[in-house]
Design a protein around this motif. Structure first.
Motif, mmCIF file in Angstrom:
data_model
loop_
_atom_site.group_PDB
_atom_site.id
_atom_site.type_symbol
_atom_site.label_atom_id
_atom_site.label_comp_id
_atom_site.label_asym_id
_atom_site.label_seq_id
_atom_site.Cartn_x
_atom_site.Cartn_y
_atom_site.Cartn_z
ATOM 1 N N THR A 156 97.302 -38.743 3.324
ATOM 2 C CA THR A 156 97.539 -38.136 4.639
ATOM 3 C C THR A 156 98.275 -36.803 4.569
ATOM 4 O O THR A 156 99.079 -36.570 3.643
ATOM 5 C CB THR A 156 98.359 -39.119 5.508
ATOM 6 N N ASN B 169 93.945 -34.842 11.118
ATOM 7 C CA ASN B 169 93.844 -35.796 12.242
ATOM 8 C C ASN B 169 92.417 -36.242 12.520
ATOM 9 O O ASN B 169 91.629 -35.501 13.120
ATOM 10 C CB ASN B 169 94.469 -35.169 13.494
ATOM 11 N N ARG C 152 108.455 -36.866 19.913
ATOM 12 C CA ARG C 152 108.339 -38.145 19.220
ATOM 13 C C ARG C 152 108.952 -37.981 17.832
ATOM 14 O O ARG C 152 108.619 -37.022 17.120
ATOM 15 C CB ARG C 152 106.851 -38.501 19.116
ATOM 16 N N ASP D 165 107.519 -36.180 14.206
ATOM 17 C CA ASP D 165 106.343 -35.309 14.387
ATOM 18 C C ASP D 165 106.612 -33.893 13.882
ATOM 19 O O ASP D 165 107.487 -33.198 14.409
ATOM 20 C CB ASP D 165 106.007 -35.179 15.889
HETATM 21 N N1 UFG Z 1 100.723 -36.859 21.350
HETATM 22 C C1 UFG Z 1 101.092 -36.681 22.663
HETATM 23 N N2 UFG Z 1 100.817 -37.689 23.546
HETATM 24 C C2 UFG Z 1 100.200 -38.855 23.176
HETATM 25 C C3 UFG Z 1 99.831 -39.016 21.825
HETATM 26 C C4 UFG Z 1 100.113 -37.987 20.939
HETATM 27 O O1 UFG Z 1 101.646 -35.652 23.032
HETATM 28 O O2 UFG Z 1 99.987 -39.732 24.032
HETATM 29 C C5 UFG Z 1 100.960 -35.754 20.387
HETATM 30 C C6 UFG Z 1 101.821 -36.161 19.219
HETATM 31 O O3 UFG Z 1 103.172 -36.018 19.517
HETATM 32 C C7 UFG Z 1 101.315 -35.200 18.136
HETATM 33 C C8 UFG Z 1 99.844 -34.985 18.484
HETATM 34 O O4 UFG Z 1 99.720 -35.389 19.845
HETATM 35 O O5 UFG Z 1 101.979 -33.980 18.271
HETATM 36 C C9 UFG Z 1 98.917 -35.820 17.638
HETATM 37 O O6 UFG Z 1 99.389 -37.158 17.646
HETATM 38 P P1 UFG Z 1 98.559 -38.388 17.081
HETATM 39 O O7 UFG Z 1 99.373 -39.602 17.324
HETATM 40 O O8 UFG Z 1 97.167 -38.351 17.624
HETATM 41 O O9 UFG Z 1 98.429 -38.067 15.541
HETATM 42 P P2 UFG Z 1 99.590 -37.751 14.467
HETATM 43 O O10 UFG Z 1 99.503 -36.276 14.164
HETATM 44 O O11 UFG Z 1 100.900 -38.278 14.854
HETATM 45 O O12 UFG Z 1 99.144 -38.625 13.237
HETATM 46 C C10 UFG Z 1 97.819 -38.676 12.757
HETATM 47 C C11 UFG Z 1 97.616 -40.006 12.075
HETATM 48 C C12 UFG Z 1 98.477 -40.095 10.867
HETATM 49 C C13 UFG Z 1 98.293 -38.882 9.992
HETATM 50 C C14 UFG Z 1 98.462 -37.600 10.755
HETATM 51 C C15 UFG Z 1 98.147 -36.438 9.877
HETATM 52 O O13 UFG Z 1 97.932 -41.076 12.951
HETATM 53 O O14 UFG Z 1 98.124 -41.249 10.165
HETATM 54 O O15 UFG Z 1 97.596 -37.617 11.876
HETATM 55 O O16 UFG Z 1 98.187 -35.234 10.571
HETATM 56 F F1 UFG Z 1 99.185 -38.888 8.999
#
Ligand code: UFG
Length: 323
Positions: free
Chosen positions: A117, A170, A278, A281
């Protein structure tokens, strides 16, 4: 090739299985269904419901199905959850990989593709992120995957195991059969589409004061089909050497841009509400995909964000209650 896919009933795993079958490989899914869905597994694949921590079950699966390579995708993968419960992540991800590797070496299977990741990089200051960017995870999830990468390096040096670590950015989008269905859903695009479908009132925007152009986090969203294709290419590398590759497109979209694009694609109202950041992040994660394109000829075909969201929306409309 006979390939064992751990986590093959999950969101990304089920698409990897589809692509394996399409390319003429045999796919054996090994999944405890803690997150995955039986219905997500293509009917042509063998399905085994078992847990990675059950060493005998892993050995049996490898022997019975004459497995030649493993694609290891089974893992806990939520950044926020890992901040609240780090030991859960070290236990399931690192412990699970340890059990799998022991079983593989015991029966002489020495080829593995790991779903790693972007979270292993932490919050680098320079973008795009290359494979040489230092890995300094900012959350236990990323740390647990980095630990597995380290285990693989030592297994290569000591036992001649060949690995390819694919550092996903992502994953997003859907195929006709397979889409994103998590409980609870925490990912941005499915959450945005739930609001578009009227299942939730608004999208929480986690942080609007990041050092980014519009203040919201920027991510490199990659279509799950392009992601899955890279696994097929990675299997060929295992004949010769071990490697590490980033998997993203090299372009980033902010949370606000994703919401706006989803409004255009769905034609629905999608209200947002500002919410606190969150934990864990990073502000921006954008891949340099140059290495995998150059080495393996990886040629992504689904990189437009509107098409990615459109595919996810089609799946959502066809499966309003998930699988
Ligand atoms: N976000 C929001 N509102 C939501 C959900 C997410 O604002 O309801 C934001 C998060 O704070 C983040 C972005 O949208 O800034 C993306 O969030 P995701 O939860 O969709 O994805 P993440 O970037 O946290 O994580 C994903 C995978 C991980 C991986 C990562 C790599 O879940 O396993 O991408 O970039 F490691």
């Amino acid at each position: 090739m006979n390939v064992l896919v751990t986590g093959g009933a999950g969101y990304i795993g089920s698409v990897v299985v589809e692509q394996l079958l399409k390319h003429g490989h045999q796919a054996v899914v090994f999944d405890n269904l803690s997150k995955g869905h039986r219905a997500a597994v293509a009917p042509e694949a063998v399905f085994l419901q078992a847990d990675l921590h059950d060493n005998d079950a892993v050995i049996r699966a490898l022997e019975t199905h004459k497995i030649e390579a493993v694609i290891h995708m089974a893992a806990d993968s939520l950044v926020g959850e890992s901040m609240a419960d780090p030991l859960k992540y070290f236990g399931s991800n690192v412990g699970g990989a340890n059990s799998l590797l022991n079983a593989m070496l015991k029966v002489g299977v020495r080829k593995i593709v790991l779903s790693s990741t972007a979270a292993t990089y932490g919050a680098p200051e320079t973008m795009p992120i290359t494979e040489a960017t230092p890995q300094r995870p900012t959350n236990p999830y990323g740390e647990s995957k980095l630990m597995i990468e380290t285990m693989l390096r030592w297994c290569d040096a000591t036992y001649g195991l060949r690995y390819v670590s694919l550092r996903y950015f992502n994953a997003a989008g859907a195929t006709e059969r397979c889409g994103e269905d998590h409980e609870p859903e925490t990912h941005l695009i499915p959450n945005v589409l739930r609001v578009a479908a009227g299942k939730a009132e608004h999208v929480n925007v986690f942080g609007e004061d990041y050092p980014t152009p519009d203040g919201t986090c920027v991510r490199d969203y990659i279509h799950v089909i392009d992601l899955a294709d890279a696994h097929i290419l990675a299997l060929n590398v295992l004949e010769r050497r071990s490697e590490v590759y980033n998997l993203g497109y090299g372009s980033g979209y902010s949370v606000a841009e994703v919401v706006e694009m989803a409004r255009q694609v769905t034609g629905r109202r999608i209200p947002t509400e500002a919410a606190p950041r969150r934990a864990g992040d990073p502000p921006v994660l954008i891949a340099s995909p140059d290495k995998i394109m150059r080495d393996l000829g990886w040629n992504p075909r689904h990189s437009e964000l509107d098409r990615i969201i459109e595919s996810a929306w089609r799946w959502h409309v066809a499966h309003p209650n998930g699988y």
